[in-house]
Write a protein that holds these residues in place. Structure first.
Motif, PDB file in Angstrom:
ATOM      1  N   ALA A 142       0.832  -1.212   0.000  1.00 51.55           N
ATOM      2  CA  ALA A 142       0.000   0.000   0.000  1.00 51.55           C
ATOM      3  C   ALA A 142       0.865   1.260   0.000  1.00 51.55           C
ATOM      4  N   LEU A 143       1.930   1.259   0.797  1.00 53.63           N
ATOM      5  CA  LEU A 143       2.817   2.426   0.841  1.00 53.63           C
ATOM      6  C   LEU A 143       3.602   2.575  -0.453  1.00 53.63           C
ATOM      7  N   ALA A 144       3.940   1.467  -1.083  1.00 54.13           N
ATOM      8  CA  ALA A 144       4.649   1.541  -2.366  1.00 54.13           C
ATOM      9  C   ALA A 144       3.777   2.202  -3.429  1.00 54.13           C
ATOM     10  N   ARG A 145       2.471   1.955  -3.386  1.00 55.67           N
ATOM     11  CA  ARG A 145       1.563   2.618  -4.333  1.00 55.67           C
ATOM     12  C   ARG A 145       1.464   4.106  -4.025  1.00 55.67           C
ATOM     13  N   ALA A 146       1.475   4.447  -2.728  1.00 52.98           N
ATOM     14  CA  ALA A 146       1.367   5.856  -2.340  1.00 52.98           C
ATOM     15  C   ALA A 146       2.680   6.608  -2.533  1.00 52.98           C
ATOM     16  N   LEU A 147       3.810   5.886  -2.515  1.00 49.44           N
ATOM     17  CA  LEU A 147       5.136   6.503  -2.612  1.00 49.44           C
ATOM     18  C   LEU A 147       5.946   5.798  -3.702  1.00 49.44           C
ATOM     19  N   PRO A 148       5.527   5.915  -4.946  1.00 53.09           N
ATOM     20  CA  PRO A 148       6.162   5.134  -6.023  1.00 53.09           C
ATOM     21  C   PRO A 148       7.615   5.518  -6.291  1.00 53.09           C
ATOM     22  N   ALA A 149       8.056   6.690  -5.856  1.00 52.02           N
ATOM     23  CA  ALA A 149       9.437   7.102  -6.117  1.00 52.02           C
ATOM     24  C   ALA A 149      10.439   6.429  -5.185  1.00 52.02           C
ATOM     25  N   LEU A 150       9.972   5.854  -4.085  1.00 49.91           N
ATOM     26  CA  LEU A 150      10.888   5.222  -3.131  1.00 49.91           C
ATOM     27  C   LEU A 150      11.263   3.819  -3.580  1.00 49.91           C
TER      28      LEU A 150
END
Length: 206
Positions: A142-150
């Protein structure tokens, strides 16, 4: 009130000692002496010191994991892409709820989590199983979708930071014992604001 059974007494003693001394600094004899149990009882109930650690850690973490899973389910039921702040609150909030300020049990849970994060013993990283991995992986996704640049590595580093900040704060609040200490509600709100900002920071340049 009935006294705890031998297995529970061993878990209670081991939780206290692992939190205070770490994995290598805790002996089976120290656990059974504190629990008032026979030395062979750890082998009978748990098999080994590493398996005892796993049982201790899961007993502490399971209520937190259950609340984290429920929080994520509620967010995803509303939207497939929750905000970073909402995800941080769903993940970090249960840590505060299970470790209230001024509570000995909460302080011990905090110390145990800090020890798990910082102890160099490999056993402190090998206790997790499918249930714990599932919660972690769902939040990472879920966080990867919200923070795709990381990158995956930096995202996981920041998630570990959520655990560390929360646990250290709870230990410090308990040890401080000062009238001016913030309430758990205030500290929870401050931490979520801070951690959401930290999670949302631009990726580190290489």
């Amino acid at each position: 009130m009935a006294s705890p059974d031998t297995r529970t007494q061993i878990l209670d003693a081991a939780e206290r000692l692992f939190a205070e001394r770490g994995f290598r600094g805790t002996s089976i004899r120290a656990v059974t002496d504190l629990a008032g149990a026979n030395l062979a009882a750890v082998g009978y109930y748990f098999g080994s010191k590493a398996q005892l650690l796993a049982a201790v850690a899961r007993r502490v973490i399971e209520p937190i994991n259950a609340a984290q899973s429920a929080g994520l389910d509620q967010l995803l039921a509303r939207t497939p892409d929750p905000s970073v702040a909402a995800l941080v609150e769903a993940f970090a909030g249960p840590l505060f709820d299970e470790m209230p300020a001024g509570d000995e049990g909460g302080a011990q849970t905090s110390r145990l989590i800090v020890t798990i994060i910082s102890d160099p013993a490999q056993e402190m990283r090998d206790w997790t199983g499918p249930a714990e991995d599932l919660v972690r992986d769902r939040y990472l996704a879920a966080l990867a979708r919200a923070l795709p640049a990381l990158s995956e590595d930096e995202l996981w580093f920041r998630m570990r930071g959520i655990l560390a900040v929360t646990a250290v704060d709870r230990v410090q609040i308990y040890n401080q014992r000062a009238p001016a200490s913030p309430s758990s509600v205030a500290a929870r709100q401050w931490a979520i604001t801070f951690l959401a900002a930290a999670m949302s920071a631009p990726p580190t340049g290489t």
